[in-house]
Design a protein around this motif. Structure first.
Motif, PDB file in Angstrom:
ATOM      1  N   THR A  29       1.397  -9.263   7.477  1.00  0.00           N
ATOM      2  CA  THR A  29       1.331  -7.789   8.206  1.00  0.00           C
ATOM      3  C   THR A  29       1.534  -7.979   9.876  1.00  0.00           C
ATOM      4  OG1 THR A  29      -1.013  -7.853   8.554  1.00  0.00           O
ATOM      5  CG2 THR A  29       0.038  -6.556   6.582  1.00  0.00           C
ATOM      6  N   ASP A  34      -6.113  -8.007   4.552  1.00  0.00           N
ATOM      7  CA  ASP A  34      -6.473  -6.619   4.369  1.00  0.00           C
ATOM      8  C   ASP A  34      -5.446  -6.228   3.634  1.00  0.00           C
ATOM      9  OD1 ASP A  34      -6.980  -4.096   4.013  1.00  0.00           O
ATOM     10  OD2 ASP A  34      -7.179  -3.746   6.356  1.00  0.00           O
ATOM     11  N   PRO A  35      -5.219  -6.165   2.299  1.00  0.00           N
ATOM     12  CA  PRO A  35      -4.035  -5.930   1.446  1.00  0.00           C
ATOM     13  C   PRO A  35      -3.550  -4.382   1.918  1.00  0.00           C
ATOM     14  CG  PRO A  35      -5.376  -7.192   0.114  1.00  0.00           C
ATOM     15  CD  PRO A  35      -6.290  -6.717   1.524  1.00  0.00           C
ATOM     16  N   SER A  36      -4.754  -3.516   2.458  1.00  0.00           N
ATOM     17  CA  SER A  36      -4.377  -1.947   2.332  1.00  0.00           C
ATOM     18  C   SER A  36      -3.252  -1.968   3.654  1.00  0.00           C
ATOM     19  CB  SER A  36      -5.674  -1.509   2.630  1.00  0.00           C
ATOM     20  OG  SER A  36      -5.997  -1.663   4.099  1.00  0.00           O
ATOM     21  N   ARG A  37      -3.279  -3.062   4.416  1.00  0.00           N
ATOM     22  CA  ARG A  37      -1.996  -2.992   5.348  1.00  0.00           C
ATOM     23  C   ARG A  37      -0.659  -2.963   4.983  1.00  0.00           C
ATOM     24  NH1 ARG A  37      -3.823  -6.608  10.160  1.00  0.00           N
ATOM     25  NH2 ARG A  37      -1.861  -5.493  11.292  1.00  0.00           N
ATOM     26  N   SER A  53       2.694  -2.184   2.799  1.00  0.00           N
ATOM     27  CA  SER A  53       3.026  -0.597   2.122  1.00  0.00           C
ATOM     28  C   SER A  53       2.965  -0.808   0.722  1.00  0.00           C
ATOM     29  CB  SER A  53       4.308  -0.536   2.607  1.00  0.00           C
ATOM     30  OG  SER A  53       5.304  -1.434   1.861  1.00  0.00           O
ATOM     31  N   PRO A  54       2.760   0.414   0.273  1.00  0.00           N
ATOM     32  CA  PRO A  54       2.582   0.481  -1.027  1.00  0.00           C
ATOM     33  C   PRO A  54       3.839  -0.220  -2.007  1.00  0.00           C
ATOM     34  CG  PRO A  54       2.068   2.659  -0.301  1.00  0.00           C
ATOM     35  CD  PRO A  54       2.612   1.823   0.903  1.00  0.00           C
ATOM     36  N   ARG A 106       3.047  -3.837  -1.739  1.00  0.00           N
ATOM     37  CA  ARG A 106       2.241  -4.400  -2.918  1.00  0.00           C
ATOM     38  C   ARG A 106       2.515  -4.310  -4.141  1.00  0.00           C
ATOM     39  NH1 ARG A 106      -1.069  -0.778   0.503  1.00  0.00           N
ATOM     40  NH2 ARG A 106      -1.304   0.647  -1.014  1.00  0.00           N
ATOM     41  N   GLU A 107       3.604  -3.449  -4.672  1.00  0.00           N
ATOM     42  CA  GLU A 107       3.973  -3.407  -6.033  1.00  0.00           C
ATOM     43  C   GLU A 107       4.903  -4.598  -6.296  1.00  0.00           C
ATOM     44  OE1 GLU A 107       6.120   0.362  -6.321  1.00  0.00           O
ATOM     45  OE2 GLU A 107       4.240   1.595  -6.461  1.00  0.00           O
ATOM     46  N   GLN A 135      -6.184 -12.030  -1.387  1.00  0.00           N
ATOM     47  CA  GLN A 135      -6.801 -11.612  -0.692  1.00  0.00           C
ATOM     48  C   GLN A 135      -7.816 -12.587   0.023  1.00  0.00           C
ATOM     49  OE1 GLN A 135      -8.870  -8.022  -1.353  1.00  0.00           O
ATOM     50  NE2 GLN A 135      -9.654  -7.533   0.502  1.00  0.00           N
TER      51      GLN A 135
END
Length: 292
Positions: free
Chosen positions: A8, A32-35, A37-38, A41-42, A48
């Protein structure tokens, strides 16, 4: 398997985008994997954690062929050498255990010549440590990033000025992170290279900060000027914004080394020249940031 750190970050996220459609499976180390994009992540495997955690790095490098490695900056580091060791020791240990074939690191122009160059000297120490493992290594060697100018958005927007501890007429070969990422992605997707080499990366032109101010003025359509400050003034500003004494002094030392011609040691060649001009970068990136 390709492993990418700082997915990121300024360079890492662009490298990741450039290799997503390639044939190799991709694994990232993300604090922080939530940063991410979906969509990203797919399509990638995520480990992590932090790249200074030996267990995280060992897990991430299991079965990996090629690793893209960035030493993340830490303005709150109490020691630059300790910061380097904290992040590079887990990498070197994992290289030895996991049999990684190739590593690509982000370094700086001026390898082999810098003395007391702050953060740049620390980065060169990283290069030497990785190379000591005998792994095939490409040390990407850019100058300062155009994106560093984003730290000056507030004074540019509010007062029409930006300030550094570098002479206004010192020309330097700044480059865009997108051009560094393009070189890194090509290397990640090429499984044929071996050995250890430095790869200089220049912008398409050398510009002074006075030149940059003129280009900004034309792109933003209002007067922008460059104001050189002393090393002590610059250091005080950095500390006021949260940097430690060690980090602030390292940035001042780095600025002094650049002002004394650190980047002049690697002449531009057609192969080392990236395509993104500072004017184009200002149109694409700086102007939207200032207007926002």
């Amino acid at each position: 398997m390709i492993v990418i750190t700082t997915p990121t970050g300024q360079i890492g996220r662009e490298v990741l985008q450039n290799v997503l459609d390639g044939p190799e499976p991709i694994r990232v180390i993300a604090r922080d994997p939530s940063r991410l994009s979906p969509q990203v992540r797919e399509r990638v495997e995520i480990v992590q954690g932090s790249a200074d955690d030996a267990g995280v790095v060992d897990k991430a490098l299991t079965g990996a062929d090629t690793v893209f490695w960035v030493l993340p900056p830490n303005p709150r580091a109490e020691s630059l050498p300790a910061h380097v060791l904290d992040f590079v020791r887990p990498l070197c240990d994992a290289i030895g255990r996991q049999g990684v074939k190739r590593v690509i690191g982000v370094s700086s122009l001026g390898r082999g010549t810098a003395r007391k160059a702050g953060q740049i000297s620390a980065i060169f120490a990283m290069d030497h440590l990785v190379e000591s493992m005998g792994v095939s290594y490409r040390s990407l060697c850019p100058p300062g990033f155009m994106e560093n100018m984003l730290r000056q958005v507030a004074p540019i927007r509010d007062r029409g000025v930006f300030s550094l501890a570098i002479s206004g007429d010192r020309r330097v070969p700044i480059c865009a992170t997108r051009d560094i990422a393009a070189v890194a992605a090509d290397l990640l997707l090429d499984g044929s290279w071996t050995g250890q080499e430095s790869v200089p990366i220049h912008g398409p032109e050398d510009l002074s900060h006075d030149d940059m101010a003129q280009i900004m003025s034309e792109v933003l359509r209002r007067p922008i000027r460059y104001q050189q400050v002393t090393g002590e003034e610059y250091k005080a500003t950095l500390i006021r914004h949260g940097a430690t004494e060690a980090c602030a002094q390292g940035i001042v030392d780095m600025s002094a080394a650049v002002d004394q011609g650190l980047y002049d040691t690697d002449p531009r060649t057609p192969r080392s020249t990236g395509p993104t001009t500072f004017r184009q970068w200002c149109q694409d990136t700086l102007k939207p940031a200032v207007l926002a």
